[in-house]
Design a protein around this motif. Structure first.
Motif, mmCIF file in Angstrom:
data_model
loop_
_atom_site.group_PDB
_atom_site.id
_atom_site.type_symbol
_atom_site.label_atom_id
_atom_site.label_comp_id
_atom_site.label_asym_id
_atom_site.label_seq_id
_atom_site.Cartn_x
_atom_site.Cartn_y
_atom_site.Cartn_z
ATOM 1 N N VAL A 33 -3.171 -5.248 -5.736
ATOM 2 C CA VAL A 33 -4.441 -5.507 -6.407
ATOM 3 C C VAL A 33 -4.469 -4.722 -7.718
ATOM 4 O O VAL A 33 -3.976 -3.603 -7.793
ATOM 5 C CB VAL A 33 -5.660 -5.104 -5.546
ATOM 6 C CG1 VAL A 33 -5.918 -6.123 -4.470
ATOM 7 C CG2 VAL A 33 -5.487 -3.731 -4.936
ATOM 8 N N VAL A 42 -13.746 -9.124 1.504
ATOM 9 C CA VAL A 42 -12.554 -9.942 1.290
ATOM 10 C C VAL A 42 -12.971 -11.296 0.716
ATOM 11 O O VAL A 42 -12.352 -11.814 -0.217
ATOM 12 C CB VAL A 42 -11.756 -10.105 2.602
ATOM 13 C CG1 VAL A 42 -10.685 -11.180 2.452
ATOM 14 C CG2 VAL A 42 -11.110 -8.773 2.986
ATOM 15 N N LEU A 51 -8.291 -11.018 -5.124
ATOM 16 C CA LEU A 51 -7.225 -11.145 -4.127
ATOM 17 C C LEU A 51 -6.573 -12.513 -4.355
ATOM 18 O O LEU A 51 -7.219 -13.442 -4.839
ATOM 19 C CB LEU A 51 -7.790 -11.057 -2.702
ATOM 20 C CG LEU A 51 -8.200 -9.664 -2.212
ATOM 21 C CD1 LEU A 51 -8.912 -9.741 -0.868
ATOM 22 C CD2 LEU A 51 -6.992 -8.728 -2.115
ATOM 23 N N PHE A 58 -5.734 -14.133 4.891
ATOM 24 C CA PHE A 58 -6.817 -13.156 5.031
ATOM 25 C C PHE A 58 -7.770 -13.496 6.180
ATOM 26 O O PHE A 58 -8.463 -12.629 6.695
ATOM 27 C CB PHE A 58 -7.608 -13.049 3.723
ATOM 28 C CG PHE A 58 -6.799 -12.484 2.594
ATOM 29 C CD1 PHE A 58 -6.353 -11.164 2.635
ATOM 30 C CD2 PHE A 58 -6.467 -13.254 1.493
ATOM 31 C CE1 PHE A 58 -5.604 -10.629 1.595
ATOM 32 C CE2 PHE A 58 -5.713 -12.734 0.449
ATOM 33 C CZ PHE A 58 -5.278 -11.418 0.502
ATOM 34 N N ALA A 82 -3.027 -5.062 -1.430
ATOM 35 C CA ALA A 82 -3.753 -6.109 -0.690
ATOM 36 C C ALA A 82 -3.248 -6.267 0.736
ATOM 37 O O ALA A 82 -3.866 -6.982 1.535
ATOM 38 C CB ALA A 82 -3.654 -7.445 -1.433
ATOM 39 N N TYR A 85 -5.567 -5.918 3.811
ATOM 40 C CA TYR A 85 -6.583 -6.927 4.129
ATOM 41 C C TYR A 85 -6.015 -8.122 4.904
ATOM 42 O O TYR A 85 -6.745 -9.057 5.236
ATOM 43 C CB TYR A 85 -7.255 -7.425 2.847
ATOM 44 C CG TYR A 85 -7.826 -6.297 2.007
ATOM 45 C CD1 TYR A 85 -8.937 -5.577 2.452
ATOM 46 C CD2 TYR A 85 -7.238 -5.923 0.798
ATOM 47 C CE1 TYR A 85 -9.445 -4.527 1.704
ATOM 48 C CE2 TYR A 85 -7.740 -4.871 0.044
ATOM 49 C CZ TYR A 85 -8.843 -4.180 0.504
ATOM 50 O OH TYR A 85 -9.337 -3.144 -0.236
#
Ligand SMILES: [Zn+2]
Length: 416
Positions: A33, A42, A51, A58, A82, A85
């Motif tokens: 990120v 998210v 993202l 995700f 990232a 996540y």
């Protein structure tokens, strides 16, 4: 037919993510990120493009790939931030040293836990369905960094990762550049950090008035500063560059008349030992206390992270050496706090930064060495400047792609 989709990082420093996909297989490279996600969910980060647009990863939705994996070129936040996540249980590959560092940072509580991590040996191909990926050891200020090569059976696509040519491992960079040339790569994705600014000084040196240093000249300058300092010297390095941590401790010992002991905070001591095999001279709060240092300040170098800045208040300090530690620059509000605090306490601030990124002329040199058919410049605020320079000075075609579109880099359908 392989399709290539650029998922992020086309005009930012970091956050650059690319996807290679066939009917059955998918490989994603880097998963970082480049934006602040502290106020985001998210869902909101996805919506704003902070993202990458892979909601299936995700929210753990089904996708049509029977084989898929993520490859991380190195362990800087803008290349792996990232991962935390992810909801889908997708395998994640890092170089063996970056894998060990990641496991340690998770264990120390510095990084959030991430599942399904795997080491990828250098120059050892790994099949992900009908795509094959190989990692090559490179040179950056995260010593485990790799450049990556994707082979779909008929064509090869190359990812430079973050890279420099003035570091201690330039031989590694020339080695992979040569290999990529032999492989006749259809595409080279090349970072362009040093094209981001109006002056050709690399990104992290913009805020610092010193002349840019290399890893090697930095230590020479540091040894001179130690020789000239009658009191304690404090350093603030970035702990993921553990080769520099080891170099600082070696420099502390150099002067045999008044060589110093290097005192580490516990996390940095753990990183130094685990990643380099070097034993720390002393560990703050464990084998030595601040009161010991205060009694003989000329005998020590103390590593200090910003969170513990206030603990320096009563120490006699000749210099506070900022060496790519956090806070890194003016864009971080803590940087002003650091400068103000040191000024208030009459502690001289000295910058000794060395960049992990290649100078502009070195990036052009790399393109000439690899001789790819097409270059995609990215990881830069101004990829068009890099594009112009490559266009003018090399044989490669240049493409500035659009985010989230599918490209095939097939010579016959280039004009998409
Ligand atoms: Zn990096």
């Amino acid at each position: 037919m392989t399709t290539i989709r650029f998922l992020n990082g086309l005009n930012t420093i970091g956050g650059n993510i690319v996807e290679f996909a066939t009917k059955t297989s998918r490989v994603i490279m880097d998963f970082g990120v480049a934006a602040d996600l502290s106020q985001e969910t998210v869902a909101s980060a996805l919506e704003q493009g902070k993202l990458p647009h892979v909601p299936e990863l995700f929210f753990n939705q089904p996708d049509h790939f029977s084989d898929e994996a993520i490859f991380i070129s190195h362990l800087h936040i803008d290349h792996m931030g990232a991962l935390q996540y992810l909801q889908k249980d997708i395998p994640i590959y890092l170089s063996e040293p970056s894998y060990r560092l990641y496991r340690l940072l998770i264990q120390l509580g510095i990084e959030k836990p991430v599942a399904n991590l795997h080491p990828l040996a250098f120059e050892t191909s790994l099949a992900v369905g009908d795509l094959t990926v190989t990692g090559f050891h490179s040179d950056h200020d995260e010593p485990g960094v790799m450049a990556l090569l994707v082979d779909d059976g008929s064509r090869r696509f190359a990812h430079s990762g973050d890279v420099r040519l003035n570091g201690p491992h330039a031989d590694r960079v020339h080695a992979w550049a040569n290999r990529f040339k032999e492989e006749k790569v259809s595409l080279l994705m090349l970072e362009g950090t040093s094209f981001s600014f109006d002056t050709p000084i690399p990104a992290e040196d913009q805020n610092h008035p010193s002349v840019p240093l290399t890893e090697m000249s930095l230590q020479t300058k540091f040894q001179q500063l130690l020789a000239d300092s009658s009191q304690l010297v404090v350093i603030n390095p970035y702990n993921r560059n553990y080769e520099r941590l080891a170099a600082f401790q070696a420099s502390a010992h150099v002067n045999h008349v008044n060589g110093r002991q290097m005192v580490w905070e516990p996390n940095e001591a753990a990183i130094l030992t685990t990643m380099t095999g070097t034993q720390p001279d002393a560990i703050l709060g464990q084998t030595i206390q601040l009161t010991d240092i205060a009694q003989q300040p000329q005998r020590y170098v103390l590593q200090n992270s910003f969170a513990n800045l206030a603990s320096l208040a009563n120490l006699p300090i000749s210099a506070y050496v900022h060496s790519n530690g956090e806070p890194l620059g003016d864009y971080d509000p803590r940087f002003a706090q650091l400068k103000d605090w040191l000024a208030d306490h009459k502690m001289p601030l000295v910058f000794m930064n060395a960049s992990g990124h290649a100078a502009r002329e070195d990036l052009i040199e790399l393109v000439k060495e690899v001789n790819p058919r097409v270059v995609v410049p990215w990881h830069s605020f101004h990829p068009e400047r890099e594009a112009d320079a490559i266009d003018a000075q090399t044989n490669a075609d240049v493409l500035l792609p659009e985010k989230d579109l599918y490209y095939d880099f097939n010579p016959l359908t280039e004009e998409e």
